[in-house]
Design an enzyme around this catalytic site. Structure first.
Site, PDB file in Angstrom:
ATOM      1  NE  ARG A 199      -1.945 -11.720   1.308  1.00  0.00           N
ATOM      2  CZ  ARG A 199      -1.484 -13.118   2.615  1.00  0.00           C
ATOM      3  NH1 ARG A 199      -0.691 -13.287   1.560  1.00  0.00           N
ATOM      4  NH2 ARG A 199      -2.206 -13.689   3.190  1.00  0.00           N
ATOM      5  CB  SER A 205      -5.870 -10.176   5.949  1.00  0.00           C
ATOM      6  OG  SER A 205      -5.112 -12.085   7.007  1.00  0.00           O
ATOM      7  CD  GLU A 236      -4.838  -9.341   1.451  1.00  0.00           C
ATOM      8  OE1 GLU A 236      -3.817 -10.786   0.635  1.00  0.00           O
ATOM      9  OE2 GLU A 236      -5.879  -9.979   2.202  1.00  0.00           O
TER      10      GLU A 236
END
Ligand code: EPU
Length: 345
Positions: A160, A240, A341
């Site tokens: 990520r 997420s 995130e």
């Protein structure tokens, strides 16, 4: 190129927060980026589909959004290179690849957002990350005011993350991405229940005989996602919210001890060299947050890693308060710091 002022962002962020931007520029070619009027409000910020952003309030500057949406395949000897405009929807690219029988991104089906942002964030799901297939990223360099092409191997892709989120943050505006796909039979089925879900859907002989297709895998991934993740059309979220923490073995052992003492059962985890990745969803669920609401924000009942605009009326402060409280709980119970995130803007 179109320039809009005092723009409501409700439809430009998948959390559906009712915030405004002072200015929005929608551009159609990379060349236009050189001609954006200097007097437009600062700062400038490139956005994609707004599916991984949390606006923490009204945005005082100028948002830049690509309307470059072509999908242009080039046959190479051992693979198919597809040049895609940064404003194309990522899932339109996945659908296109599946329709053409091309392997490589079928497991990334159904991820909201656009191609440029996918290359910046290194989106990932079910064992594949965008960085695995990015051949090159075409950008406009805002510092030197010229176009550049950066090889995928130089983008610093990790879980990520990429250099676009770190030392290159806000320097490059992605205008197109070269994606490497292949006609070679290459299903990736080892994440979680992907293999079992395919067997259930098509029968195990299809897997044994090598008769899967990118379209069949795509269809299965889409159905798995539907059972776990909210449809952005129904309920605002940014997927997420936190990254899955990667911790030392000692830290993992301490989590196992906490789980034993408190009766949380076995700790799910993925070995990552001398470190261990623990699903943040599990940590959050053990802290009792799954399905809970706080003000207008909430934790999705089917996936504890997804924060949602529970009533449709959430303000940035609702999401920020929930974020803070979840972080505090996980810190107190497990001694682990969760990192978001989702990019805070
Ligand atoms: N789990 C729980 N409670 C839950 C949900 C999950 O305990 O409510 C545990 C289970 O043990 C489960 C494990 O967490 O096996 C992993 O869950 P899941 O497969 O749903 O994946 P995740 O780690 O929570 C990551 C990505 C998702 C991606 C899935 C599938 C991150 C931050 N998220 O989630 O990406 O779809 O894997 O590959 O890495 C996104 O980035 O927006 C996103 C949705």
């Amino acid at each position: 190129m179109d320039i809009f002022y005092d723009v409501p962002l409700e439809k430009l962020n998948t959390f559906r927060l009712k915030v405004n931007a002072a200015c929005l520029v929608e551009y159609d070619t990379p060349e236009e980026l050189r001609t954006i009027p200097a007097e437009l409000p600062a700062p400038r910020k490139a956005i994609g589909g707004g599916s991984n952003l949390l606006f923490t309030g009204d945005f005082p500057g100028t948002l830049l959004h690509s309307r470059i949406r072509f999908i242009q395949p080039v046959e190479m000897q051992e693979y198919v290179l597809v040049r895609v405009g940064s404003g194309a929807r990522w899932d339109d690219l996945c659908a296109w690849a599946a329709d053409h029988g091309l392997w490589g991104i079928e497991n990334l089906s159904g991820i909201p957002g656009e191609v440029g942002a996918a290359a910046v964030q290194n989106i990932g799901a079910y064992g594949i990350e965008a960085g695995d297939v990015v051949d090159a990223v075409e950008c406009f360099d805002t510092r030197r005011q010229c176009p550049v092409v950066i090889k995928g191997a130089d983008c610093g892709y990790g879980y990520r993350t990429s250099r676009f989120k770190e030392d290159w943050k806000d320097r490059y505006i992605v205008t197109a991405v070269g994606i490497r796909l292949t006609r070679e039979y290459r299903p990736r089925l080892d994440y979680g229940h992907v293999r079992a879900a395919l067997e259930e859907r098509f029968g195990s002989y299809v897997l044994e005989q090598g008769e899967l297709t990118p379209a069949r895998v795509r269809e299965t991934i889409l159905s798995i996602r539907r059972t776990k993740l909210p449809d952005p059309a129904d309920i605002g979220s940014a997927g997420s919210f936190f990254r899955n923490p990667v911790v030392s073995r000692d830290c993992f052992d301490a989590v196992v001890r906490t789980a034993e003492q408190r009766g949380f059962g076995t700790v799910p985890h993925y070995d990552n060299g001398d470190q261990v990745k623990i699903p943040a969803a599990w940590l959050i669920e053990q802290c009792g947050w799954k399905g809970k609401t706080l003000g207008h924000a909430g934790v999705y009942g089917k996936q504890a890693l997804v924060l949602v605009n529970a009533t449709g009326q959430a303000a940035p402060a609702d999401i920020l308060l929930l974020e803070e409280q979840i972080k505090a709980s996980v810190q107190a119970v497990f001694g682990i710091t969760l990192n978001p995130e989702v990019e805070h803007v």
